[in-house]
Design a protein around this motif. Sequence first.
Motif, PDB file in Angstrom:
ATOM      1  N   GLN A 188      -4.966   7.370  -2.688  1.00 12.35           N
ATOM      2  CA  GLN A 188      -4.285   6.136  -2.305  1.00 12.35           C
ATOM      3  C   GLN A 188      -3.907   6.131  -0.831  1.00 12.35           C
ATOM      4  OE1 GLN A 188      -3.914   3.586  -4.559  1.00 12.35           O
ATOM      5  NE2 GLN A 188      -3.197   2.310  -2.871  1.00 12.35           N
ATOM      6  N   ARG A 207      -6.425   5.181   1.913  1.00 10.95           N
ATOM      7  CA  ARG A 207      -6.689   3.763   2.174  1.00 10.95           C
ATOM      8  C   ARG A 207      -6.001   3.271   3.447  1.00 10.95           C
ATOM      9  NH1 ARG A 207      -7.853   0.174  -2.101  1.00 10.95           N
ATOM     10  NH2 ARG A 207      -6.187  -1.194  -1.362  1.00 10.95           N
ATOM     11  N   ILE A 208      -4.952   3.977   3.881  1.00 11.51           N
ATOM     12  CA  ILE A 208      -4.155   3.461   5.002  1.00 11.51           C
ATOM     13  C   ILE A 208      -4.060   4.418   6.187  1.00 11.51           C
ATOM     14  CG2 ILE A 208      -2.780   1.901   3.578  1.00 11.51           C
ATOM     15  CD1 ILE A 208      -0.546   4.003   3.605  1.00 11.51           C
ATOM     16  N   GLU A 259       0.826  -1.204   0.000  1.00 10.77           N
ATOM     17  CA  GLU A 259       0.000   0.000   0.000  1.00 10.77           C
ATOM     18  C   GLU A 259       0.867   1.264   0.000  1.00 10.77           C
ATOM     19  OE1 GLU A 259      -3.208   0.476  -0.250  1.00 10.77           O
ATOM     20  OE2 GLU A 259      -3.876  -1.605  -0.206  1.00 10.77           O
TER      21      GLU A 259
END
Length: 307
Positions: free
Chosen positions: A120, A123-124, A102
């Motif tokens: 992106q 997402r984390i 990731e």
Amino acid sequence: MFINPISLLVGWLADLVLGDPEKLPHPIVWFGRMIAFGEKRLNHGAHRKLKGAIMAIGLIVAVFAGTWLIRKSCSMVNGPCSMIFDAIIVFYCLAGTTLIREVRQVFLALDRSLDEGRAQVARIVGRDTSELTAQEVRTAALETLAENLSDGVIAPLFWLMLLGTPGMLAYKMVNTLDSMIGYHSERYLQFGCWAARIDDVANFIPARLTALLMVIWCPKRLGFVRKYGCCHASPNSGYPEAALASILNCRFGGPHKYFGEVFCKPYIGVNERELTTTDMKTAVRINRTAEIIMVVIVLASSLVSLL
């Protein structure tokens, strides 16, 4: 609590090769649904702190006891059955490979456009990413890489070494509770208080062990970790972040936005320089090295228990 070295190796190698299985049912997804179900029905009215405590402790105990009973049943059937069960739990509880993938994707997406990088990294991380600069996107990704080396790899292995697969899976419930309701926001301040404190206790030793494993080849960096490890809203997350900041000679921390509220976190380090893809590759290498060392430690512990 004993775990067979073969189960540990098989589970770890499966995570190393496969990462989290996207098309298979995952215990953490089930944990999340259980927490969301309880939060929706309990997080209102009076006595929110008490209700949050009962839910958090009840779920953790239930996961530990349920895993222990399943494992006990497997061992009563035959030895290989319990070994397979343990290997599956280890595989599901480790998140090293997926996290690295990731973080790499964040840097690749950012090379294409800032909007892709923001999407992106969302997402984390739990923070609002819609207004982050490119530097802040990279910083967020690397902070998460360091913090989750502890939460997603070292801490699960630590609790595996102490309490076997029941302890490992119970720790994942602790971590999931904190990630979902352990926020200092108006909604979760009371209800998630116990979840956050339990997570602090469960990660106290693993976070500091993570930092040590990260700088083990350069002990002089321990001074930096001691100085800046406490410079974080969390009593634990600052230590692995400080270890990575010392290695990269950069600065982490600062203001972050969660659920529409701005939280000003202390800075870790002083060198406010631009982070690059090379820094990401260095951080990934450090993560993998620390992970391998910890696996060797747990393997050694399990082998000793066989003697």
